[in-house]
Design a protein around this motif. Structure first.
Motif, PDB file in Angstrom:
ATOM      1  N   LEU A  20      59.931 116.414  18.612  1.00 12.80           N
ATOM      2  CA  LEU A  20      60.308 117.400  17.762  1.00 12.80           C
ATOM      3  C   LEU A  20      60.414 117.070  16.490  1.00 12.80           C
ATOM      4  O   LEU A  20      61.604 116.115  15.903  1.00 12.80           O
ATOM      5  CB  LEU A  20      61.504 118.078  18.156  1.00 12.80           C
ATOM      6  CG  LEU A  20      61.547 118.396  19.880  1.00 12.80           C
ATOM      7  CD1 LEU A  20      63.124 119.130  20.046  1.00 12.80           C
ATOM      8  CD2 LEU A  20      60.710 119.235  20.052  1.00 12.80           C
ATOM      9  N   VAL A  21      59.520 117.193  15.512  1.00 14.05           N
ATOM     10  CA  VAL A  21      59.673 116.523  14.125  1.00 14.05           C
ATOM     11  C   VAL A  21      58.956 117.835  13.177  1.00 14.05           C
ATOM     12  O   VAL A  21      58.050 118.422  13.760  1.00 14.05           O
ATOM     13  CB  VAL A  21      58.834 115.354  13.791  1.00 14.05           C
ATOM     14  CG1 VAL A  21      59.647 114.204  14.607  1.00 14.05           C
ATOM     15  CG2 VAL A  21      57.473 115.285  14.284  1.00 14.05           C
ATOM     16  N   PRO A  22      59.610 117.977  11.911  1.00 16.36           N
ATOM     17  CA  PRO A  22      60.578 117.417  11.376  1.00 16.36           C
ATOM     18  C   PRO A  22      62.024 118.156  11.603  1.00 16.36           C
ATOM     19  O   PRO A  22      62.868 118.050  10.641  1.00 16.36           O
ATOM     20  CB  PRO A  22      60.049 117.430   9.829  1.00 16.36           C
ATOM     21  CG  PRO A  22      59.254 118.720   9.644  1.00 16.36           C
ATOM     22  CD  PRO A  22      58.605 118.935  11.125  1.00 16.36           C
ATOM     23  N   TYR A  23      62.050 118.828  12.569  1.00 15.06           N
ATOM     24  CA  TYR A  23      63.290 119.536  12.940  1.00 15.06           C
ATOM     25  C   TYR A  23      63.394 119.948  14.590  1.00 15.06           C
ATOM     26  O   TYR A  23      62.276 119.853  15.119  1.00 15.06           O
ATOM     27  CB  TYR A  23      63.754 120.737  12.062  1.00 15.06           C
ATOM     28  CG  TYR A  23      62.640 121.952  12.300  1.00 15.06           C
ATOM     29  CD1 TYR A  23      62.738 122.676  13.179  1.00 15.06           C
ATOM     30  CD2 TYR A  23      61.613 121.843  11.263  1.00 15.06           C
ATOM     31  CE1 TYR A  23      61.829 123.942  13.247  1.00 15.06           C
ATOM     32  CE2 TYR A  23      60.672 122.855  11.384  1.00 15.06           C
ATOM     33  CZ  TYR A  23      60.623 123.954  12.343  1.00 15.06           C
ATOM     34  OH  TYR A  23      59.769 124.862  12.288  1.00 15.06           O
ATOM     35  N   SER A  24      64.238 120.169  15.052  1.00 14.87           N
ATOM     36  CA  SER A  24      64.678 120.674  16.259  1.00 14.87           C
ATOM     37  C   SER A  24      64.786 122.156  16.550  1.00 14.87           C
ATOM     38  O   SER A  24      65.587 122.776  15.669  1.00 14.87           O
ATOM     39  CB  SER A  24      65.721 119.962  17.131  1.00 14.87           C
ATOM     40  OG  SER A  24      65.944 120.587  18.220  1.00 14.87           O
ATOM     41  N   ASN A  25      64.131 122.876  17.391  1.00 13.18           N
ATOM     42  CA  ASN A  25      64.757 124.322  18.010  1.00 13.18           C
ATOM     43  C   ASN A  25      64.120 125.051  16.647  1.00 13.18           C
ATOM     44  O   ASN A  25      63.206 124.888  15.814  1.00 13.18           O
ATOM     45  CB  ASN A  25      66.099 124.257  18.179  1.00 13.18           C
ATOM     46  CG  ASN A  25      66.193 125.435  19.493  1.00 13.18           C
ATOM     47  OD1 ASN A  25      66.361 126.590  18.884  1.00 13.18           O
ATOM     48  ND2 ASN A  25      65.980 125.231  20.573  1.00 13.18           N
ATOM     49  N   ARG A  26      64.964 126.220  16.497  1.00 17.05           N
ATOM     50  CA  ARG A  26      64.465 127.290  15.973  1.00 17.05           C
ATOM     51  C   ARG A  26      64.838 127.067  14.270  1.00 17.05           C
ATOM     52  O   ARG A  26      65.957 126.672  13.717  1.00 17.05           O
ATOM     53  CB  ARG A  26      64.936 128.637  16.424  1.00 17.05           C
ATOM     54  CG  ARG A  26      64.167 129.146  17.734  1.00 17.05           C
ATOM     55  CD  ARG A  26      64.806 130.174  18.329  1.00 17.05           C
ATOM     56  NE  ARG A  26      64.105 130.577  19.698  1.00 17.05           N
ATOM     57  CZ  ARG A  26      64.311 129.863  20.711  1.00 17.05           C
ATOM     58  NH1 ARG A  26      64.768 128.685  20.827  1.00 17.05           N
ATOM     59  NH2 ARG A  26      63.222 130.499  21.768  1.00 17.05           N
ATOM     60  N   ILE A  27      64.158 127.993  13.299  1.00 17.42           N
ATOM     61  CA  ILE A  27      64.455 128.349  11.932  1.00 17.42           C
ATOM     62  C   ILE A  27      64.323 129.807  12.249  1.00 17.42           C
ATOM     63  O   ILE A  27      63.431 130.559  12.179  1.00 17.42           O
ATOM     64  CB  ILE A  27      63.462 127.559  10.953  1.00 17.42           C
ATOM     65  CG1 ILE A  27      63.942 126.096  10.876  1.00 17.42           C
ATOM     66  CG2 ILE A  27      63.886 128.274   9.560  1.00 17.42           C
ATOM     67  CD1 ILE A  27      63.043 125.417   9.918  1.00 17.42           C
ATOM     68  N   GLY A  28      65.456 130.286  11.898  1.00 11.97           N
ATOM     69  CA  GLY A  28      65.476 131.956  11.921  1.00 11.97           C
ATOM     70  C   GLY A  28      64.608 132.625  10.778  1.00 11.97           C
ATOM     71  O   GLY A  28      64.630 132.435   9.638  1.00 11.97           O
TER      72      GLY A  28
END
Length: 300
Positions: free
Chosen positions: A53-61
């Motif tokens: 998971l790159v460059p962030y994990s899980n959701r961006i709303g």
């Protein structure tokens, strides 16, 4: 596919499909459960057992965020939602930097200035993932370097699907859990008590969980007494959050060591959200280890 072998351990890797893991088998049994997720179109219907998971994990709303005075719009990349999920590393082909029988190193360069889609991620970065297969351990090293001329907000994580057994239990400790709204975004931090308390271990067979736990103590244990083993998950302190995803109808338990809470980029008011601000040239890295322990002895 690239295959690593060490004793009775086998690891299949798919650099062209997000630098992902196709399978991890030990003593003839699946430690990870290859899973097809139709909502992740970029995986092209392949069975994936784990991925970075790159460059962030899980959701961006709503696939939107503001940073340093600018607002950015991303491509929603999960079916049935308006959110962006898990960065863009899992959507891309990674390059094989090197590999031998027990180790593989993949790299990914993303640079909107050189034609890469800024709606996947608006900043330039390089990611490196190393898979090291030991006889009873899988070691995953992840690094992300800011190759942009601007600061950028980033996170890291790793998303394994562990093969679930009927008697499997999950044990870990955390400070709190983020409960979700209808859009799978965090709405409030709740103490890990009652149904959220995993400190003594809980059966996973009937669990329905898709939540991010904050203040994780960097170790979790999946015990499968009916299969004769347990998996100890340990991670560097940078992975301060743990995402757990499972449901009764699923053949897996996803236990994800991650740096940031869900939608961290849209919650600057939360000091311990786990998002890291990298200046140009700076790096973020961490190691996650998965040890398989059997009753007849310790792994080391």
């Amino acid at each position: 596919m690239i295959e690593l072998r060490n004793g009775e351990a086998q690891l299949g890797l798919l650099p062209a499909l997000g630098g992902s893991v196709a399978s991890w088998r030990l003593h003839g049994r699946d430690i990870l459960a290859p899973t097809i997720d139709p909502s992740l179109a970029a995986q092209r219907g392949a069975a994936i057992a784990a991925y970075p998971l790159v460059p962030y994990s899980n959701r961006i709303g709503n696939a939107r965020f503001s940073f340093d005075g600018e607002t950015y719009c991303l491509n929603p990349n999960i079916g049935g939602e308006n959110n962006a999920i898990h960065g863009n590393g899992w959507e891309r082909e990674w390059s094989v930097a090197q590999h031998d029988s027990e180790r593989a190193i993949f790299t990914l360069d993303h640079d909107p200035g050189k034609g890469d889609d800024p709606a996947q991620w608006p900043f330039a970065y390089r990611a490196v993932i190393s898979y090291i297969l030991e006889r009873d351990r899988l070691r995953v090293e992840i690094l992300l370097a800011n190759r942009d001329t601007r600061p950028q907000p980033v996170g890291l994580g790793f998303h394994p699907f562990f093969a679930r057994t009927e008697e499997m239990t999950l044990r870990f400790s955390a400070r709190g859990v983020w409960e979700n709204d209808a859009s799978h975004l965090p709405k409030g931090l709740t103490p890990c008590t009652d149904d959220w308390d995993f400190s003594a271990g809980r059966p996973v067979r009937a669990l329905s969980v898709d939540n991010c736990f904050a203040g994780w103590t960097d170790e979790a244990v999946l015990a499968a007494p009916d299969a004769g083993y347990r998996v100890r998950i340990s991670a560097d302190p940078v992975f301060s959050h743990l995402v757990v995803f499972t449901a009764p109808e699923k053949p897996f338990v996803a236990v994800e060591a991650v740096t940031n809470m869900n939608d961290a980029i849209n919650h600057p008011e939360i000091l311990e959200r786990g998002l890291h601000l990298l200046a140009p040239g700076e790096r973020l890295s961490g190691v996650v280890c998965y040890d398989v322990i059997e009753p007849r002895g310790q792994t080391r």
